[in-house]
Each structure stands twice: as structure tokens, then as C-alpha cells.
Design an enzyme around this catalytic site. Structure first.
Site, PDB file in Angstrom:
ATOM      1  N   TYR A   1       3.500  -3.558  -0.964  1.00 50.68           N
ATOM      2  CA  TYR A   1       4.624  -4.662  -0.987  1.00 50.68           C
ATOM      3  C   TYR A   1       5.971  -4.127  -0.491  1.00 50.68           C
ATOM      4  O   TYR A   1       6.603  -5.026  -0.428  1.00 50.68           O
ATOM      5  CB  TYR A   1       4.802  -5.003  -2.587  1.00 50.68           C
ATOM      6  CG  TYR A   1       3.591  -5.644  -3.272  1.00 50.68           C
ATOM      7  CD1 TYR A   1       2.437  -6.324  -2.516  1.00 50.68           C
ATOM      8  CD2 TYR A   1       3.492  -5.945  -4.612  1.00 50.68           C
ATOM      9  CE1 TYR A   1       1.433  -6.737  -3.024  1.00 50.68           C
ATOM     10  CE2 TYR A   1       2.542  -6.533  -5.369  1.00 50.68           C
ATOM     11  CZ  TYR A   1       1.482  -7.319  -4.578  1.00 50.68           C
ATOM     12  OH  TYR A   1       0.330  -7.926  -4.926  1.00 50.68           O
TER      13      TYR A   1
ATOM     14  N   LYS B   1      -9.302   2.545  -3.423  1.00 48.90           N
ATOM     15  CA  LYS B   1     -10.506   2.120  -2.303  1.00 48.90           C
ATOM     16  C   LYS B   1     -10.469   3.140  -1.711  1.00 48.90           C
ATOM     17  O   LYS B   1     -10.127   2.864  -0.344  1.00 48.90           O
ATOM     18  CB  LYS B   1     -10.210   0.961  -2.003  1.00 48.90           C
ATOM     19  CG  LYS B   1     -10.041  -0.349  -2.710  1.00 48.90           C
ATOM     20  CD  LYS B   1     -11.663  -0.837  -3.017  1.00 48.90           C
ATOM     21  CE  LYS B   1     -12.487  -1.313  -1.838  1.00 48.90           C
ATOM     22  NZ  LYS B   1     -13.792  -1.654  -1.787  1.00 48.90           N
TER      23      LYS B   1
ATOM     24  N   ASP C   1     -12.599  -2.314  -6.851  1.00 48.22           N
ATOM     25  CA  ASP C   1     -13.351  -3.534  -6.870  1.00 48.22           C
ATOM     26  C   ASP C   1     -14.432  -3.466  -8.192  1.00 48.22           C
ATOM     27  O   ASP C   1     -14.664  -4.345  -8.764  1.00 48.22           O
ATOM     28  CB  ASP C   1     -14.095  -3.929  -5.590  1.00 48.22           C
ATOM     29  CG  ASP C   1     -14.662  -2.647  -4.843  1.00 48.22           C
ATOM     30  OD1 ASP C   1     -14.513  -1.615  -5.457  1.00 48.22           O
ATOM     31  OD2 ASP C   1     -15.467  -2.963  -3.915  1.00 48.22           O
TER      32      ASP C   1
ATOM     33  N   ASP D   1      -1.459  -5.161  -9.737  1.00 46.25           N
ATOM     34  CA  ASP D   1      -0.898  -6.690  -9.646  1.00 46.25           C
ATOM     35  C   ASP D   1      -2.273  -7.677 -10.143  1.00 46.25           C
ATOM     36  O   ASP D   1      -2.049  -8.307 -11.176  1.00 46.25           O
ATOM     37  CB  ASP D   1      -0.353  -7.253  -8.356  1.00 46.25           C
ATOM     38  CG  ASP D   1       0.406  -8.411  -8.618  1.00 46.25           C
ATOM     39  OD1 ASP D   1       0.559  -8.855  -9.799  1.00 46.25           O
ATOM     40  OD2 ASP D   1       1.013  -8.906  -7.460  1.00 46.25           O
TER      41      ASP D   1
ATOM     42  N   ASP E   1      -3.541  -8.759 -14.452  1.00 43.31           N
ATOM     43  CA  ASP E   1      -3.490 -10.270 -14.678  1.00 43.31           C
ATOM     44  C   ASP E   1      -4.999 -10.597 -14.993  1.00 43.31           C
ATOM     45  O   ASP E   1      -5.081 -11.349 -16.019  1.00 43.31           O
ATOM     46  CB  ASP E   1      -3.441 -11.114 -13.453  1.00 43.31           C
ATOM     47  CG  ASP E   1      -1.952 -11.342 -13.319  1.00 43.31           C
ATOM     48  OD1 ASP E   1      -1.162 -10.930 -13.877  1.00 43.31           O
ATOM     49  OD2 ASP E   1      -1.359 -12.298 -12.493  1.00 43.31           O
TER      50      ASP E   1
END
Ligand code: NAD
Length: 371
Positions: A143, A194, A227, A251, A255
Site C-alpha cells: 500500500y 506467500k 491463501d 486487510d 475482514d
């Protein structure tokens, strides 16, 4: 005896309504006495600060935030301030707090109270009694990494570029937060990245493993690809205690975890900075995940539990008041068990209550449980 200094920033909309329940809790704790007491000051943030000073937070209130042991934040924003200049929009107050206090660690617990397990989209047995904590790196990664741009390739094509970048120190400091907090919980950290396809993931894995081996060998550390972690979060979330991850994966994963628990009115959060060299205390801001809910503001019907649970996080993580934090958590569960519900979590056969009634019911359960 320790006296803790709080800065309360109620903000806009339902912010002041839910902060009122924090004030009542502070009064309860102070009246009960014991080793800890609280003093608080109040300040303005968001639209309320704009109306008073033409800024989303004044320098004087920023100075109070810098000096406080913890900032307790309500919510900001609302249609009244939709047209104000970008630099002084309500959210700018929160962003300045995060930036100036250097809050790089975002903590989002996902707790499912037994009485609300049926409100989740997952099966009752998968979420009942769930209590996990997601720690997301908040100030680095893709970001913020440079270059960050869209370039024109001149052949009718454009190229969008974001840069995922982490330095050793950024991974070390967030890993320390995760290991420290796991020590207050079930002592288990699952780090997610990852590393199979990303160099930043390889470094993340390496640095987290080094911090663990040299400073926190007593904590149980697991690594999981992000993942696979997402899949495991909806398959059997109770396998986790603390999940440590970067800005982007955090992020999304936070959620996902939020939805395991039902309503926005139930979700607390915290953002922490680095420990002070001398006092070892971390700068900290505690806030509900929800916004100012202008659609229900001023009616006394907002759910105060996300705000109360954010204050509980302050007790747990800023002040080491585990017994009091557990007491309030149990009191919330007990009030819900009795069938009390604000509108957002209302279901058939339950008793609808307002903000203040829910807060008072929780305090009555605290009286009962501590009698
Ligand atoms: P919101 O979280 O304020 O509300 C979304 C929906 O959830 C609304 O229907 C609201 O009534 C309901 N809701 C939220 N909290 C609730 C509670 N405690 N009890 C009962 N119901 C609750 O999000 P929004 O409507 O997208 O945004 C409203 C304003 O809040 C906007 O100005 C937005 O920019 C701002 N906002 C601020 C923050 C913050 O202060 N950190 C976060 C998100 C949104």
C-alpha cells in the site's frame, strides 16, 4: 497504585453515544478501587473538530494524544462534512493520529460470543467460542511501497505498478508485537505470507523465524501460506490464536475473520506503536471497527459492544489488567445470554434494548460476577 491517563475522542455520529458507555465503565472501575485507576481528558476529532477549529484534529488535542497512555476513539464522519476540503475531512484526524503516533500494528480480534454463534454465516460449532487475534502490519508493504504509478507504454497500453516492500526492522517490530501479545493469550502465533511466490514473503518468513528463535522460543510458532490461511480461517478458525501477517494479506484476512462473528457493532480494534525506550509503554489507539453510523445517530440505539470491547483491549494490552478485561468480556457474554440485543443483532424472541440499557446491563453483570 497505577493511574492510567486516557484521551477520549468521541468524534461524530454514534461516537459520543458509545463513548458514554466507556465513561461509565471507567467510573465503575474507579469506584471499585484496586491497583489501577483511570483519569481521562476529552478532545475533538473528525467533523466535531472541524466545526470547532476548522481542522480534523487540533494541535492541542494531538499533543494530548501523544501524552496519553491510551487514546480511546469513537468514530468520525457523516454527511454534514461531505463537502469540506480534502485535507480537513473527518478521516484526516484518524490518519494523523495513526501517523504521528506511528501506529504500525493493527490488532483485530474475532470473538464469537456463544449467544451470537447462530448469527454467523458459518456453522454454529465452527464459530462458537471463537477467540482469535489478527495482527496486521499497517504502515508498510504494497500500500505504501514505491514505485507506485500507472505509466503509459505509448503503444495503447498502460502499466499499473505497486511495490511490495518490507525491510528487516519492519518485520522484526511487528513480529515482536505478535509474540508479546500471544504471551497474554494461548501462546501461539501463525505467521502468514506467500514465500512460495514472493521475495518479501521469503524475507518475512526468515525474519519472523529469527525473532522467534532468539527472543521468543517459548511461543509456539507456525508458518502458513496466506491463501491456505484464508481457507483454514473459514474451515476451522479455532485452530488459531494469533495470526501475524502483512498489510495486504492482513486487510483481507481480518475482514474474513470479522464476518465469522456477525455484526459490525460487535467488532473492536487496536493500533499500537513501538515501545518507549524508557517506559517500555507502547503508544496505542483503541477504536471500534464501525463508523459513525449517521443513519442511527442521536437515537440511543447503537450497539456499544464494539466500543466497550475496544476499551477491554486497552485494559488487556496497554494496562495488563487481564482480570478486569476477562470480567467485562464475561459480562458482555452474560448480557447476551440473557437475550438482550441492540437492533443490529436483534433476532426473534430476544429483548430489544438501546445503547445505554446494554451498557447498564453489562455493568450489572460485572457487579454480579465480581460480587
Ligand atoms: P458505518 O460503520 O458507520 O455504518 C454501516 C452500517 O452499520 C449502518 O447501517 C450503521 O447503522 C450500522 N452500524 C455501524 N455501527 C453500528 C453500531 N455500533 N450499532 C448498530 N449499528 C451499527 O459505515 P458507513 O455507513 O459506511 O459510514 C458512515 C460514516 O462513518 C462515513 O462518514 C464514513 O466515512 C465513516 N466511517 C468512519 C470510520 C471510523 O471512524 N473509523 C470507519 C468507517 C466509516
Amino acid at each position: 497504585m497505577a493511574t492510567h491517563h486516557l484521551l477520549l475522542l468521541p468524534g461524530d455520529g454514534i461516537g459520543p453515544e458509545v463513548i458514554a458507555e466507556v465513561k461509565a465503565l471507567v467510573a465503575w472501575l474507579n469506584k471499585r478501587g484496586g491497583e489501577h485507576s483511570f483519569e481521562y481528558e476529552e478532545g475533538l476529532v473528525g467533523g466535531a473538530a472541524y466545526d470547532a477549529h476548522g481542522k480534523a484534529i487540533s494541535d492541542a488535542d494531538m499533543a494530548k494524544a501523544m501524552a496519553a497512555d491510551a487514546v480511546i476513539f469513537g468514530a468520525v464522519g457523516g454527511p454534514k462534512w461531505d463537502g469540506v476540503p480534502y485535507e480537513v475531512r473527518p478521516e484526516a484526524g484518524l490518519l494523523r493520529l495513526r501517523k504521528d503516533l506511528q501506529l504500525f500494528a493493527n490488532l483485530r480480534p474475532a470473538i464469537t460470543y456463544p449467544a451470537l454463534a447462530d448469527a454467523s454465516s458459518l456453522k454454529h460449532e465452527v464459530v462458537e467460542g471463537l477467540d482469535i487475534l489478527i495482527i496486521r502490519e499497517l504502515t508498510g508493504g504494497v500500500y505504501f511501497g514505491e514505485p507506485k504509478q500507472i505509466i503509459d507504454l505509448g503503444n495503447g497500453q498502460k502499466r499499473g505498478i505497486d511495490t511490495q516492500v518490507y525491510d528487516t526492522y519492519e518485520i522484526e517490530r511487528i513480529a515482536r508485537v505478535a509474540f508479546d501479545l500471544a504471551g497474554h493469550r494461548r501462546n501461539k502465533v501463525t505467521s502468514m505470507e506467500k514465500r512460495n511466490v514472493m521475495k518479501s514473503g521469503v524475507l518475512w518468513h526468515e525474519v519472523v523465524s529469527e525473532v522467534h528463535a532468539s527472543e521468543y522460543p517459548q511461543v509456539d510458532l507456525q508458518h502458513m501460506l496466506a491463501d491456505a490461511g484464508g481457507m483454514q480461517l473459514v474451515r476451522w478458525p479455532k485452530q488459531f490464536d494469533v495470526i501475524l501477517t502483512d498489510n495486504l494479506f492482513g486487510d483481507m484476512l481480518s475482514d474474513v475473520a470479522a464476518m465469522l462473528t456477525g455484526s459490525l457493532g460487535m467488532l473492536p480494534s487496536a493500533s499500537l506503536g513501538a515501545p518507549d525506550q524508557k517506559t517500555k509503554k507502547r503508544k496505542a489507539l483503541y477504536e471500534p471497527v464501525h463508523g459513525s453510523a449517521p443513519d442511527i445517530a442521536g437515537r440511543g440505539i447503537a450497539n456499544p459492544i464494539a466500543m466497550i470491547a475496544s476499551f477491554v483491549m486497552a485494559l488487556r494490552y496497554s494496562f495488563g489488567m487481564k482480570a478486569e478485561a476477562d470480567l467485562i468480556d464475561h459480562a458482555i457474554a452474560a448480557a447476551l445470554d440473557k437475550g438482550l440485543r441492540t437492533g443490529d443483532i436483534m433476532s426473534e424472541g430476544k429483548t430489544r434494548v438501546g445503547t445505554h440499557e446494554m451498557g447498564a446491563a453489562i455493568r450489572a453483570e460485572m457487579d454480579r460476577l465480581s460480587a
